[in-house]
Design a protein around this motif. Structure first.
Motif, PDB file in Angstrom:
ATOM      1  N   MET A   1      29.083 -25.411  61.634  1.00  0.00           N
ATOM      2  CA  MET A   1      27.697 -25.410  60.717  1.00  0.00           C
ATOM      3  C   MET A   1      28.602 -24.440  59.183  1.00  0.00           C
ATOM      4  SD  MET A   1      24.971 -24.791  60.669  1.00  0.00           S
ATOM      5  CE  MET A   1      23.986 -24.947  59.738  1.00  0.00           C
ATOM      6  N   THR A   2      30.064 -23.639  59.410  1.00  0.00           N
ATOM      7  CA  THR A   2      30.716 -24.229  58.494  1.00  0.00           C
ATOM      8  C   THR A   2      30.731 -25.173  57.734  1.00  0.00           C
ATOM      9  OG1 THR A   2      32.252 -22.051  59.946  1.00  0.00           O
ATOM     10  CG2 THR A   2      32.344 -22.948  57.632  1.00  0.00           C
ATOM     11  N   ARG A   3      31.039 -26.595  58.540  1.00  0.00           N
ATOM     12  CA  ARG A   3      31.555 -27.522  57.723  1.00  0.00           C
ATOM     13  C   ARG A   3      30.293 -27.956  57.089  1.00  0.00           C
ATOM     14  NH1 ARG A   3      34.246 -28.354  62.836  1.00  0.00           N
ATOM     15  NH2 ARG A   3      36.400 -27.703  62.864  1.00  0.00           N
ATOM     16  N   LEU A   4      29.141 -27.978  58.069  1.00  0.00           N
ATOM     17  CA  LEU A   4      27.890 -28.314  57.936  1.00  0.00           C
ATOM     18  C   LEU A   4      27.618 -28.175  55.874  1.00  0.00           C
ATOM     19  CD1 LEU A   4      25.576 -31.125  57.626  1.00  0.00           C
ATOM     20  CD2 LEU A   4      24.490 -28.776  59.241  1.00  0.00           C
ATOM     21  N   TRP A   5      27.796 -26.127  55.833  1.00  0.00           N
ATOM     22  CA  TRP A   5      27.651 -25.632  55.199  1.00  0.00           C
ATOM     23  C   TRP A   5      28.367 -26.735  53.613  1.00  0.00           C
ATOM     24  CZ3 TRP A   5      23.200 -23.891  52.724  1.00  0.00           C
ATOM     25  CH2 TRP A   5      22.160 -23.141  53.984  1.00  0.00           C
ATOM     26  N   LEU A   6      29.482 -26.520  54.048  1.00  0.00           N
ATOM     27  CA  LEU A   6      30.394 -27.068  52.994  1.00  0.00           C
ATOM     28  C   LEU A   6      30.378 -28.511  52.224  1.00  0.00           C
ATOM     29  CD1 LEU A   6      33.349 -26.083  51.867  1.00  0.00           C
ATOM     30  CD2 LEU A   6      34.135 -27.646  53.858  1.00  0.00           C
ATOM     31  N   LEU A   7      29.958 -29.290  53.030  1.00  0.00           N
ATOM     32  CA  LEU A   7      29.198 -30.269  52.641  1.00  0.00           C
ATOM     33  C   LEU A   7      28.224 -30.830  52.115  1.00  0.00           C
ATOM     34  CD1 LEU A   7      29.640 -33.650  53.297  1.00  0.00           C
ATOM     35  CD2 LEU A   7      28.063 -33.515  55.700  1.00  0.00           C
ATOM     36  N   LEU A   8      27.673 -29.705  52.417  1.00  0.00           N
ATOM     37  CA  LEU A   8      25.642 -29.784  52.273  1.00  0.00           C
ATOM     38  C   LEU A   8      25.898 -28.816  49.964  1.00  0.00           C
ATOM     39  CD1 LEU A   8      23.164 -28.749  54.846  1.00  0.00           C
ATOM     40  CD2 LEU A   8      23.834 -30.654  53.532  1.00  0.00           C
TER      41      LEU A   8
ATOM     42  N   GLY B   1      29.176 -28.611  49.209  1.00  0.00           N
ATOM     43  CA  GLY B   1      30.499 -29.378  47.896  1.00  0.00           C
ATOM     44  C   GLY B   1      29.425 -30.609  47.786  1.00  0.00           C
TER      45      GLY B   1
END
Lengths: 232, 82, 485
Positions: free
Chosen positions: A1-8, A10
């Protein structure tokens, strides 16, 4: 989820930054540009001609922008007396700056080729006036009538020589006339004051003729809303 | 009127700081650990153990060491006979 | 496998992939079939347009066939028909595979694909009648065509997002980031580009903000996602450096979006905007080299695999083309180079290295991999695959080499005010003929591909079959119930 938030976050941030810098801020800046007094809005006929220009894809072979004299040779080639500035395009919706020069630049074609008959013949059959041209012919903008069928209101195109249709008279349709009207309106070589845009945008002073034909810097550095086009 | 270049510079800075903050936050949450596992998520074990006909002896040895005994391709797969 | 636990784990993995493929089979097949249809249509438009440049009196009687319309139809059909639809297919197929979950809302995705195609048909039909918004890459009518395209894209995105939320994979592979990025970026830039109130030079800067970002934030990411997935997959080796792929993604995201003004160098746009874009264009070397190193180090010592896998053949050429076109782009953005190349055929050649040698070939590779897994059949003819590859490879090489050289001749002639314009035209005629010849080769390759594709969908029920030839074998597929991943 962390990576997904970072992706969105960013991905949104990067495009947001680009939108801001290259679309939104320039829009706001360029809103301040005033139309030069020599530039008139397009008449209905010219506007229709512009539509015909777009519809037939003229912009894919012809540009409408002369680049700075210090950068390159557009002006030296004789396509105009000066480079173009943003103010030249205030009535253009949308721009037709173009990205190809399969054919010559047209921003000053109204000054360079002011004869409407030349344009009508050229559109009907480019090779009748320019033998080496690879421009497509646009016969569908014209009608080929028998001489008897020609009415006084018809605009006859004086096509001569071996490429003229035998026994027929070429008559321009309204779209062809409007297109030529538009082309003849392309004269963006009236003088404007051009300075570097590092002085910011300020209300326009009265346009001064550039000294020696090349864009010159006024001593006070007063900016105009015309801005300066990109140079070397 | 604030010069536009300052607006761009400040926005850039804010966005850049936000991006760095996001990265630091993600790092602290372990998003960048197990990098090699992340690279391998597209494979399943048989994938990696399949004997590939273009590989040299050395490459096959390396594969054997990393993933275990190699599996012969079945008929119809690369190099597999009838 | 002797270990029962490993055996169970393996079977679960295979089951997972089987379910993923079954869930995506129908929408992906639908979208690929349409994409290939548009590829053929676009190829015909392209060849006609190309011929008209050296035979300008050919087919001039009808307006819908005039060069300016046919050339534009070619571009829009290829960009929004062939490439976009094939990319939507790749996204729909890879997401369930990468996320270890079935495609959710597949019917919404289908509705999206249908809507997109309606938008395209309407847009192209209007284009042929002379309705053109007037901006490059944004010609399709903004009132009658664009809403369908936007709706279509939104529906596909909805299905992908729903699937993403339901994911079960422990990590998000790099291909997922690229695809998610593309589906965030494209709607934003497309709406910006189609904004109806734009005029003057701000319409120009927004035009090229959109058009360049369509290349770098829509086409490139999804094709890079495909290369990042299929190259390691076929080789059976993880990508060389995952850290580099992280760097590559974020630097691409940041720098690429600022590139757009390099299409307007010398133009009536504030200098700072153009300089920003030139700087960003040069900085693009960072992500491009990161990606190139990654691809090369993954492939190194294993180029023998190209003999066995058509997927890999296309993907590798595509990857090399990506590096080439991007470095060429960084070079072309420099003012001194741009002085010569702007407004010439160099740009057209450059565009085709990107849109064809990179994007299209990568998509061919992806389709060659995906189709057996969704139709549960093998490609019918290895000979047709061979013909396809060589026709398009030779065709695009001739195209690019001829037009690049001609563009330089043209640009140098234009740069000298003493040289008449006529010279700049006459110096390119040989290349225009070469391009038509190349275009015919490319079209032939596409027809060959379409035939193979069609035969594959018409094949017998899934059954055990030995591939027709041994020396060129499509990527592994076993004809029984089990699909080798």
């Amino acid at each position: 989820m962390t990576r997904l938030w970072l992706l969105l976050i960013g991905a949104s941030a990067t495009i947001g930054f680009a939108l801001l810098t290259l679309v939104i801020i320039p829009q706001i800046m360029l809103l301040e540009i005033e139309a030069p007094p020599e530039l008139r809005p397009y008449t209905p006929s010219q506007a229709n001609g512009r539509r015909v220009y777009i519809a037939n894809g003229c912009l894919y072979c012809h540009s409408q922008q002369l680049r700075d004299e210090h950068f390159t040779t557009d002006v030296a080639r004789g396509w105009g007396s000066r480079a173009n500035v943003p103010a030249d395009y205030v009535y253009d919706r949308p721009h037709l700056l173009g990205t190809m020069r399969t054919g010559p630049d047209l921003i000053n074609v109204g000054s360079r080729l002011p004869d409407p008959d030349w344009h009508l013949i050229h559109l009907y059959d480019p090779r009748a006036v320019v033998p080496w041209s690879i421009m497509p012919a646009f016969p569908f903008l014209f009608e080929e009538k028998d001489s008897a069928a020609v009415s006084p209101a018809d605009r006859v195109v004086p096509v001569r020589g071996p490429r003229a249709p035998r026994g027929k008279v070429v008559v321009a349709k309204q779209d062809a006339l409007d297109l030529v009207d538009y082309l003849l309106s392309l004269k963006r070589d009236f003088p404007v004051q051009t300075t570097s845009d590092r002085h910011g945008t300020e209300p326009a002073g009265s346009p001064v003729p550039p000294a020696g034909g090349a864009a010159s810097q006024p001593a006070t550095g007063a900016g105009t809303t015309a801005g300066r086009n990109d140079g070397a | 009127m604030i010069p536009y270049s300052i607006i761009v510079a400040i926005t850039g800075l804010l966005l850049g700081l936000a991006a760095i903050a996001a990265f630091v936050w993600a790092w602290s949450r372990g998003a960048f650990e197990n990098i090699d596992d992340q690279a391998r998520v597209i494979f399943e074990p048989r994938d990696l153990r399949l004997l590939r006909p273009w590989e040299t002896q050395a490459q096959q040895e390396e594969r054997r060491k990393l993933y275990g005994e190699l599996i012969e391709p079945a008929p119809g797969e690369w190099g597999g006979g009838e | 496998m002797t270990n029962p636990a490993a055996e169970i784990a393996y079977r679960e993995d295979v089951e997972l992939r089987l379910r993923a493929d079954r869930s995506t089979a129908r929408p992906v097949l639908f979208v690929f079939a349409l994409a290939i249809f548009w590829l053929l249509v676009g190829s015909v438009f392209g060849v006609i347009a190309s011929i008209k440049l050296h035979l300008p009196d050919w087919l001039v009687r009808q307006q819908w066939l005039t060069f300016g319309i046919v050339r534009t139809a070619h571009l829009d059909v290829m960009a929004y028909g062939w490439a976009s639809l094939a990319m939507i297919g790749v996204a729909l197929w890879t997401f369930p595979r990468l996320l270890h979950v079935e495609l959710l809302w597949p019917r919404v995705a289908m509705v999206g694909a249908v809507s997109w195609n309606i938008g395209l048909v309407v847009g192209v039909a209007l284009l042929l009648q002379g309705r053109n918004n007037g901006m490059e890459w944004l010609e399709l009518d903004r009132y009658y065509s664009v809403p369908f395209l936007v709706l279509g894209g939104a529906c596909v995105a909805a299905s992908l997002i729903r699937t993403l939320i339901a994911r079960r994979a422990p990590h998000l592979y790099v291909s997922v980031w690229y695809i998610v990025g593309a589906f965030i970026w494209f709607p934003i830039i497309y709406v910006a580009g189609n904004w109806p109130t734009l005029k003057g030079v701000e319409s120009a800067s927004t035009n090229w903000f959109y058009a360049h970002n369509a290349l770098g934030l829509w086409f490139a990411p999804i094709c890079l996602a495909a290369i990042y997935y299929f190259m390691p997959k076929v080789l059976g080796r993880p990508i060389h450096s995952y850290q580099l792929s992280l760097l590559g993604f974020w630097t691409l995201a940041f720098f690429y979006a600022l590139n757009g003004m390099h299409h307007l160098i010398g133009g009536p746009i504030p200098t700072w905007m153009i300089t920003t874009s030139i700087v960003a264009s040069v900085l693009m070397v960072i992500p491009v080299v990161a990606v190139a190193v990654n691809h090369h180090m993954t492939m190194i010592g294993r180029f023998g695999a190209l003999r066995y896998s058509p997927t890999l053949r296309f993907i590798v050429v595509g990857a090399i083309a990506y590096t080439a076109v991007s470095l060429q782009g960084s070079f072309t953005a420099l003012r001194e180079v741009n002085r010569i190349t702007h407004f010439t055929h160099w740009t057209v050649a450059h565009a085709h290295v990107g849109a064809y040698a990179f994007v299209t070939l990568a998509l061919f590779g992806a389709i060659y991999y995906i189709m057996p897994r969704i139709t549960r059949r093998e490609w019918p003819s290895a000979a047709l695959i061979k013909w396809h590859f060589w026709l398009v490879l030779i065709g695009i090489s001739i195209y690019v080499i001829a037009l690049t050289i001609a563009g330089l001749f043209q640009g140098l002639a234009l740069l000298d005010p003493g040289t008449p314009f006529q010279v700049s035209v006459e110096r390119t005629i040989w290349a225009l003929w070469s391009r038509s010849f190349a275009g015919v080769m490319l079209t032939a390759g596409h027809i060959v591909f379409a035939i193979n594709f069609f035969l594959m969908t018409r094949g017998p029920e899934p059954a055990w079959r030995i591939p027709p030839l041994h020396e060129v074998q499509p990527v592994i597929y076993r004809g029984d119930d089990e699909v080798a991943p």
